[in-house]
Each structure stands twice: as structure tokens, then as C-alpha cells.
Motif scaffolding. Sequence first.
Motif, PDB file in Angstrom:
ATOM      1  N   GLN A   1     133.118   1.906 -47.900  1.00 48.77           N
ATOM      2  CA  GLN A   1     133.815   0.799 -48.058  1.00 48.77           C
ATOM      3  C   GLN A   1     134.856   1.061 -49.241  1.00 48.77           C
ATOM      4  OE1 GLN A   1     131.397  -2.610 -48.962  1.00 48.77           O
ATOM      5  NE2 GLN A   1     130.625  -2.717 -46.858  1.00 48.77           N
ATOM      6  N   VAL A   2     136.003   1.081 -49.037  1.00 53.80           N
ATOM      7  CA  VAL A   2     137.252   1.319 -49.841  1.00 53.80           C
ATOM      8  C   VAL A   2     138.254   0.177 -49.739  1.00 53.80           C
ATOM      9  CG1 VAL A   2     136.747   4.046 -49.457  1.00 53.80           C
ATOM     10  CG2 VAL A   2     138.250   2.823 -47.921  1.00 53.80           C
ATOM     11  N   GLN A   3     139.342   0.198 -50.537  1.00 48.45           N
ATOM     12  CA  GLN A   3     140.329  -0.774 -50.577  1.00 48.45           C
ATOM     13  C   GLN A   3     141.427  -0.219 -50.118  1.00 48.45           C
ATOM     14  OE1 GLN A   3     138.827  -3.652 -50.832  1.00 48.45           O
ATOM     15  NE2 GLN A   3     136.821  -2.192 -51.704  1.00 48.45           N
ATOM     16  N   SER A   4     142.294  -1.038 -49.476  1.00 49.59           N
ATOM     17  CA  SER A   4     143.612  -0.527 -48.624  1.00 49.59           C
ATOM     18  C   SER A   4     144.477  -1.464 -48.966  1.00 49.59           C
ATOM     19  CB  SER A   4     143.116  -0.069 -47.235  1.00 49.59           C
ATOM     20  OG  SER A   4     142.397   1.180 -47.084  1.00 49.59           O
ATOM     21  N   ILE A   5     145.673  -1.052 -48.482  1.00 46.36           N
ATOM     22  CA  ILE A   5     146.746  -2.350 -48.522  1.00 46.36           C
ATOM     23  C   ILE A   5     147.858  -2.186 -47.429  1.00 46.36           C
ATOM     24  CG2 ILE A   5     146.692  -2.567 -51.303  1.00 46.36           C
ATOM     25  CD1 ILE A   5     149.259  -0.832 -51.319  1.00 46.36           C
ATOM     26  N   ALA A   6     148.479  -3.164 -47.066  1.00 43.28           N
ATOM     27  CA  ALA A   6     149.578  -3.122 -45.833  1.00 43.28           C
ATOM     28  C   ALA A   6     150.466  -4.408 -46.520  1.00 43.28           C
ATOM     29  CB  ALA A   6     148.952  -3.591 -44.796  1.00 43.28           C
ATOM     30  N   TYR A   7     151.832  -4.006 -46.025  1.00 41.64           N
ATOM     31  CA  TYR A   7     152.840  -4.825 -46.266  1.00 41.64           C
ATOM     32  C   TYR A   7     153.487  -5.202 -45.220  1.00 41.64           C
ATOM     33  CZ  TYR A   7     155.586  -0.562 -45.751  1.00 41.64           C
ATOM     34  OH  TYR A   7     156.184   0.567 -45.469  1.00 41.64           O
ATOM     35  N   SER A   8     154.369  -6.388 -45.480  1.00 41.46           N
ATOM     36  CA  SER A   8     155.041  -7.125 -44.299  1.00 41.46           C
ATOM     37  C   SER A   8     156.537  -7.598 -44.939  1.00 41.46           C
ATOM     38  CB  SER A   8     154.120  -8.398 -43.720  1.00 41.46           C
ATOM     39  OG  SER A   8     155.183  -9.083 -42.940  1.00 41.46           O
TER      40      SER A   8
ATOM     41  N   PRO B   1     135.019   3.384 -54.291  1.00 41.46           N
ATOM     42  CA  PRO B   1     133.794   3.100 -55.402  1.00 41.46           C
ATOM     43  C   PRO B   1     133.543   4.584 -56.196  1.00 41.46           C
ATOM     44  CG  PRO B   1     133.144   3.372 -53.083  1.00 41.46           C
ATOM     45  CD  PRO B   1     134.780   3.524 -53.066  1.00 41.46           C
ATOM     46  N   THR B   2     132.789   4.166 -57.317  1.00 42.07           N
ATOM     47  CA  THR B   2     132.562   5.415 -58.008  1.00 42.07           C
ATOM     48  C   THR B   2     130.862   5.944 -57.196  1.00 42.07           C
ATOM     49  OG1 THR B   2     131.056   4.034 -59.372  1.00 42.07           O
ATOM     50  CG2 THR B   2     133.401   4.746 -60.067  1.00 42.07           C
ATOM     51  N   GLU B   3     130.235   4.911 -56.868  1.00 40.86           N
ATOM     52  CA  GLU B   3     128.856   5.333 -56.388  1.00 40.86           C
ATOM     53  C   GLU B   3     128.165   4.308 -55.393  1.00 40.86           C
ATOM     54  OE1 GLU B   3     126.108   3.275 -60.142  1.00 40.86           O
ATOM     55  OE2 GLU B   3     126.737   5.561 -59.895  1.00 40.86           O
ATOM     56  N   THR B   4     128.363   3.169 -55.370  1.00 37.58           N
ATOM     57  CA  THR B   4     127.835   2.287 -54.460  1.00 37.58           C
ATOM     58  C   THR B   4     128.322   2.167 -53.243  1.00 37.58           C
ATOM     59  OG1 THR B   4     127.073  -0.327 -54.203  1.00 37.58           O
ATOM     60  CG2 THR B   4     129.186   0.412 -55.427  1.00 37.58           C
ATOM     61  N   LEU B   5     127.524   1.738 -52.163  1.00 40.19           N
ATOM     62  CA  LEU B   5     127.968   1.354 -50.862  1.00 40.19           C
ATOM     63  C   LEU B   5     128.811   0.106 -50.546  1.00 40.19           C
ATOM     64  CD1 LEU B   5     125.091   3.044 -48.783  1.00 40.19           C
ATOM     65  CD2 LEU B   5     127.239   4.049 -49.588  1.00 40.19           C
ATOM     66  N   ASP B   6     128.269  -0.981 -51.591  1.00 44.06           N
ATOM     67  CA  ASP B   6     128.811  -2.102 -51.331  1.00 44.06           C
ATOM     68  C   ASP B   6     130.086  -2.267 -52.251  1.00 44.06           C
ATOM     69  OD1 ASP B   6     126.523  -3.433 -49.874  1.00 44.06           O
ATOM     70  OD2 ASP B   6     125.230  -2.838 -51.848  1.00 44.06           O
ATOM     71  N   PHE B   7     131.197  -2.506 -51.696  1.00 37.91           N
ATOM     72  CA  PHE B   7     132.443  -2.354 -52.590  1.00 37.91           C
ATOM     73  C   PHE B   7     133.270  -2.835 -51.920  1.00 37.91           C
ATOM     74  CE2 PHE B   7     136.027   0.229 -54.288  1.00 37.91           C
ATOM     75  CZ  PHE B   7     135.774  -0.168 -55.718  1.00 37.91           C
ATOM     76  N   ARG B   8     133.549  -4.423 -52.193  1.00 33.93           N
ATOM     77  CA  ARG B   8     134.352  -4.993 -50.707  1.00 33.93           C
ATOM     78  C   ARG B   8     134.753  -6.403 -51.272  1.00 33.93           C
ATOM     79  NH1 ARG B   8     128.931  -4.905 -48.858  1.00 33.93           N
ATOM     80  NH2 ARG B   8     127.958  -6.751 -49.274  1.00 33.93           N
ATOM     81  N   ASP B   9     135.584  -7.038 -50.552  1.00 31.59           N
ATOM     82  CA  ASP B   9     136.272  -8.409 -50.678  1.00 31.59           C
ATOM     83  C   ASP B   9     137.224  -8.605 -51.905  1.00 31.59           C
ATOM     84  OD1 ASP B   9     134.433  -8.636 -48.728  1.00 31.59           O
ATOM     85  OD2 ASP B   9     132.747  -9.557 -49.975  1.00 31.59           O
ATOM     86  N   PRO B  10     138.305  -7.879 -51.880  1.00 31.68           N
ATOM     87  CA  PRO B  10     139.099  -7.784 -53.281  1.00 31.68           C
ATOM     88  C   PRO B  10     140.138  -9.356 -53.120  1.00 31.68           C
ATOM     89  CG  PRO B  10     140.206  -6.635 -51.278  1.00 31.68           C
ATOM     90  CD  PRO B  10     138.790  -7.090 -50.864  1.00 31.68           C
TER      91      PRO B  10
END
Length: 277
Positions: free
Chosen positions: A60-67, A85-94
Motif C-alpha cells: 500500500q503506497v500513495q500515488s497522484i494523478a492530475y487533470s 510506508p516505513t513498516e506497516t502493511l496498512d497505509f491508506r486513504d489519504p
Amino acid sequence: MPTAWDELPPAIPPGEDGAIFSGSAVVDKNNTSGFFNEEGSGLVAIYTNEGNRAQPGKPQVQSIAYSKDKGRTWTKYEGNPVLFPTETLDFRDPKVFWHDESSMWIMVLAVRDRVEFYTSPNLKEWSFASEFGSDIPHIHRGIFECPDIFRIRVDEDDNTNKWILMHISDSKSEIIAEFEISTAVKYGFKVRKSSNQETIIGYNISNGELFVDRTKSSAIDFLSDFTAIHKAPMKPEHGRVQLSIYVDWSSVEVFGKQGAGTLRHWRRTKGRIASNQ
């Protein structure tokens, strides 16, 4: 006037970078991202990629897109992911918003037993700022799903503000409400509601009482006085009634007018019961 909606094609389809989870979108009116040199400001979406393989063990990582065309078409940023994330698998919903005082973008993320805050000048480069929740016992059960944060004025005073942090939980919720007395006889909420059970929390204007009605609250045949409407006297203040309601998997707590009236009740869940006050 009725509003018509047209369904558009998927805005940001999944791909080799993983599935698209929850996120948020912002108007980059100052072009801090540099995506809109010719067109001026545009939209930037910040979302979670699930199943990403950029770094082993961090799906789980954070990404971006633009319009550049008001959200009709989107381009994924070639530098994705922008946050690991640094260590956890739960890393979401920005959840992302612009903070005028610091001239920075702020991101709040659901991270295992806490929420984490990050800052960025351009939506591409993020720095850890702080966290909340991990050191507070029994604050929640599970992940701080889909967190949201916003600022409100207190008592309509422009100089007094509070930040409100919210999240979704399948077992816990908090309701803060204020009712203005008018022609209605009762005000309230139905919580823990399904096809055959509900708990009603409210205020009776005619007799000035806060009440919890648990006559249909889950299993009700184990205690003779459980099936009842429990009440506490409470007078309105300045023509208004304030309620703070806390609901979790087994209990309901109601505080009226900052504790002037209090009712605490427990629901029977999977065989567990407790007394009421």
C-alpha cells in the motif's frame, strides 16, 4: 430543482501499479505541483495503490494523478509512488488539503493503529509530521479507516477554532448534535439499526427529558428491566438541546448539555451484558 447526473468512464483505472483505493482530490490553484504551467490551476488526485510492487513488502503506497480538463481525463504522475510506508502493511486513504498558515499541503493517512500526518510543498515530496492514536488505550477497534480532518469555528467566534478528526469504524461512532427547539415534540437518532433491531436516542420536548429507548435493542429477554425507555431530566439552554452520543459494539453513552444529563447503556452482543446507569 432536480439535478441530473451523467456517468463518465473510469477516471483513473488500475494497472501494473496496483488497484486504486480511497483518496481525495484538490484544486492546485497556485500550481505548486508544476503540472499546469500552460493551463494554470487544475485538479490533483491523491490515492492509495494496493498491490504495488515498487518496494517489496509494502503493497500500500500513495500515488497522484492530475487533470487539466476539470476531471474528464487524468494522467498518472510518472514519479509514482510519492509516499511509502516505513513498516506497516496498512497505509491508506489519504485526505489532503491546503494549509494557509504553513503554505503546505497536509495529508492524513490511516496507518494500522493510528493516523499519521505528512506535509508537502508540491504534492510530490512528502515529509512525516506527526501521528495520533497509537498511545491512547482503547481509542478504537481496528484501523482508522478513511480519516477526515477539518476546522470549525467554536460558538461562531472567528478567533476560536477547533480541528475535528473523523474516521470510519464498523464498530464505533460518535455523534455530536445540537437541536433548536421548534414545533417538534421529539428529536433524536436511531443507532445500531437493522431490519429487526434499533436503539433510539433522543430528547422529549414536552416533558424535558433525555431518553434512550432500547425496547428493540438486540437480545432483550435476559433481564426484566432491560426492555424499557430510560430517561434523565434535562432542560434546554437558550432554546437549544446539545447531545454527545458515543456508540460502539456493545454500549451506548449519551451526554446532554455537556454532562448535565447522562445515560449509559450496554447492549447484549454475543452473550456479553452489563448494567445501565
